[in-house]
Enzyme design. Sequence first.
Site, PDB file in Angstrom:
ATOM      1  N   HIS A   1      22.429  -6.569  12.976  1.00 32.22           N
ATOM      2  CA  HIS A   1      21.918  -5.280  13.768  1.00 32.22           C
ATOM      3  C   HIS A   1      22.741  -4.878  15.173  1.00 32.22           C
ATOM      4  CE1 HIS A   1      17.568  -5.890  11.857  1.00 32.22           C
ATOM      5  NE2 HIS A   1      18.817  -5.263  11.154  1.00 32.22           N
TER       6      HIS A   1
ATOM      7  N   VAL B   1      20.728  -9.527  18.826  1.00 34.45           N
ATOM      8  CA  VAL B   1      22.006  -8.508  19.163  1.00 34.45           C
ATOM      9  C   VAL B   1      22.682  -9.390  20.543  1.00 34.45           C
ATOM     10  CG1 VAL B   1      21.407  -6.364  18.467  1.00 34.45           C
ATOM     11  CG2 VAL B   1      20.537  -7.190  20.594  1.00 34.45           C
ATOM     12  N   ASP B   2      21.654 -10.496  20.810  1.00 34.67           N
ATOM     13  CA  ASP B   2      22.455 -11.303  22.128  1.00 34.67           C
ATOM     14  C   ASP B   2      23.440 -12.075  21.541  1.00 34.67           C
ATOM     15  OD1 ASP B   2      21.744 -14.346  20.982  1.00 34.67           O
ATOM     16  OD2 ASP B   2      19.592 -13.397  21.389  1.00 34.67           O
TER      17      ASP B   2
ATOM     18  N   GLY C   1      12.939 -18.062  12.943  1.00 35.27           N
ATOM     19  CA  GLY C   1      12.248 -17.149  13.955  1.00 35.27           C
ATOM     20  C   GLY C   1      12.408 -15.772  13.774  1.00 35.27           C
ATOM     21  N   THR C   2      12.015 -15.379  12.575  1.00 35.27           N
ATOM     22  CA  THR C   2      12.104 -13.891  12.242  1.00 35.27           C
ATOM     23  C   THR C   2      10.726 -13.791  11.217  1.00 35.27           C
ATOM     24  OG1 THR C   2      12.897 -12.061  10.734  1.00 35.27           O
ATOM     25  CG2 THR C   2      13.505 -14.418  10.084  1.00 35.27           C
TER      26      THR C   2
HETATM   27  P1  OAD Z   1      10.207 -10.338  15.350  1.00 33.68           P
HETATM   28  O1  OAD Z   1       9.615 -10.184  16.843  1.00 33.68           O
HETATM   29  O2  OAD Z   1       9.555  -9.321  14.479  1.00 33.68           O
HETATM   30  O3  OAD Z   1       9.480 -11.869  14.849  1.00 33.68           O
HETATM   31  C1  OAD Z   1       9.841 -12.951  15.731  1.00 33.68           C
HETATM   32  C2  OAD Z   1       9.422 -14.322  14.987  1.00 33.68           C
HETATM   33  O4  OAD Z   1       9.914 -15.173  15.855  1.00 33.68           O
HETATM   34  C3  OAD Z   1       7.881 -14.278  14.641  1.00 33.68           C
HETATM   35  O5  OAD Z   1       7.796 -14.626  13.249  1.00 33.68           O
HETATM   36  C4  OAD Z   1       7.547 -15.303  15.678  1.00 33.68           C
HETATM   37  O6  OAD Z   1       6.338 -16.206  14.951  1.00 33.68           O
HETATM   38  C5  OAD Z   1       8.788 -16.157  15.808  1.00 33.68           C
HETATM   39  N1  OAD Z   1       8.691 -16.902  17.207  1.00 33.68           N
HETATM   40  C6  OAD Z   1       8.129 -16.727  18.305  1.00 33.68           C
HETATM   41  N2  OAD Z   1       8.411 -17.672  18.986  1.00 33.68           N
HETATM   42  C7  OAD Z   1       9.387 -18.521  18.192  1.00 33.68           C
HETATM   43  C8  OAD Z   1      10.080 -19.848  18.654  1.00 33.68           C
HETATM   44  N3  OAD Z   1       9.874 -20.194  19.894  1.00 33.68           N
HETATM   45  N4  OAD Z   1      10.852 -20.419  17.641  1.00 33.68           N
HETATM   46  C9  OAD Z   1      10.754 -19.855  16.549  1.00 33.68           C
HETATM   47  N5  OAD Z   1      10.406 -18.885  15.987  1.00 33.68           N
HETATM   48  C10 OAD Z   1       9.563 -18.040  17.052  1.00 33.68           C
HETATM   49  O7  OAD Z   1      11.590 -10.438  15.463  1.00 33.68           O
HETATM   50  P2  OAD Z   1      12.602 -10.069  14.305  1.00 33.68           P
HETATM   51  O8  OAD Z   1      12.206 -10.594  13.098  1.00 33.68           O
HETATM   52  O9  OAD Z   1      13.835 -10.885  14.669  1.00 33.68           O
HETATM   53  O10 OAD Z   1      15.875  -4.892  15.087  1.00 33.68           O
HETATM   54  O11 OAD Z   1      12.839  -8.805  14.326  1.00 33.68           O
HETATM   55  C11 OAD Z   1      13.530  -8.163  13.418  1.00 33.68           C
HETATM   56  C12 OAD Z   1      14.430  -6.950  14.044  1.00 33.68           C
HETATM   57  O12 OAD Z   1      13.171  -5.993  14.491  1.00 33.68           O
HETATM   58  C13 OAD Z   1      15.188  -6.940  15.262  1.00 33.68           C
HETATM   59  O13 OAD Z   1      16.426  -7.207  14.955  1.00 33.68           O
HETATM   60  C14 OAD Z   1      14.785  -5.718  15.788  1.00 33.68           C
HETATM   61  C15 OAD Z   1      13.743  -5.381  15.685  1.00 33.68           C
HETATM   62  O14 OAD Z   1      13.251  -4.005  15.581  1.00 33.68           O
HETATM   63  C16 OAD Z   1      16.169  -3.444  15.512  1.00 33.68           C
HETATM   64  O15 OAD Z   1      15.918  -3.223  16.776  1.00 33.68           O
HETATM   65  C17 OAD Z   1      17.045  -2.589  14.849  1.00 33.68           C
END
Ligand code: OAD
Length: 232
Positions: A104, A88-89, A174-175
């Site tokens: 989102h 959302v950034d 990064g998800t």
């Molecule tokens: P997560 O916090 O679930 O996952 C973050 C991912 O980024 C993990 O797989 C980490 O290993 C990875 N990561 C961490 N540091 C990193 C780096 N420097 N480079 C690359 N990857 C890195 O975040 P999302 O999958 O984005 O939704 O979460 C999905 C949704 O859950 C969000 O949009 C939000 C949240 O609840 C809502 O609030 C509706």
Amino acid sequence: MKKLVFLTGAGISAESGITTFRDSGGLWEQYRVEDVASIQGYYRDPELVINFYNERRRQLKEVQPNDAHRLVAALEKYYDCCVVTQNVDNLHERAGSTHIIHLHGELTKATSTSNPNDPRQIVTLKDDQDIQMGEKAADGSQLRPFIVWFGEAVPMIEPAAEEVSKADIVVVIGTSLNVYPAAGLLSYAQQDAEIYLIDPSPNNVPGYLPVHIIAKKATEGMKELYQQLTRS
Ligand code: OAD
């Protein structure tokens, strides 16, 4: 031009200083997701939720896009690109990407409590402009963050699935692939699409797809992939 679709999550913005959700020390260890990121939580305590997103919006002024955001944008010179982001950034925008689908929602926008997806209700805020309790949308209901919360429909999922289904290359960055429907988007990829995943701790990678894993941070992984994708 080949079609390149990025699916990005909190990890791409981690090196810019925005905390991810599920890593150790992540946002969901500090807050209860059902309190601050669900529609039920919003109805229970709108002020708490509005303030939570006001704080996230204020943070946008303090952070900058990193090399991963910049390299994603730079690939527009070589590919027909689309960025599908769960973030959302506004760091993809500020890095120069021009075709972005926010699944989102967006911190820089606000909408109405009664009709959140009505385009006539959506307004753009400044990076540091707070939403106030009592502030009204055009339809007279309380102004709320333009965020898709748990328990709400994800209106942008269809255009996102359409983009993925047309892609020659899909790059996931990064998800944790934990949150549906976003996590299911890879299943729309064509059978012969090239799929890359950049994440230092890859998890939930679908076993039925040939995914090239780059187990590195976003900036480092994107530098490597950028070279590969621009080699003629
Ligand atoms: P997560 O916090 O679930 O996952 C973050 C991912 O980024 C993990 O797989 C980490 O290993 C990875 N990561 C961490 N540091 C990193 C780096 N420097 N480079 C690359 N990857 C890195 O975040 P999302 O999958 O984005 O939704 O979460 C999905 C949704 O859950 C969000 O949009 C939000 C949240 O609840 C809502 O609030 C509706």
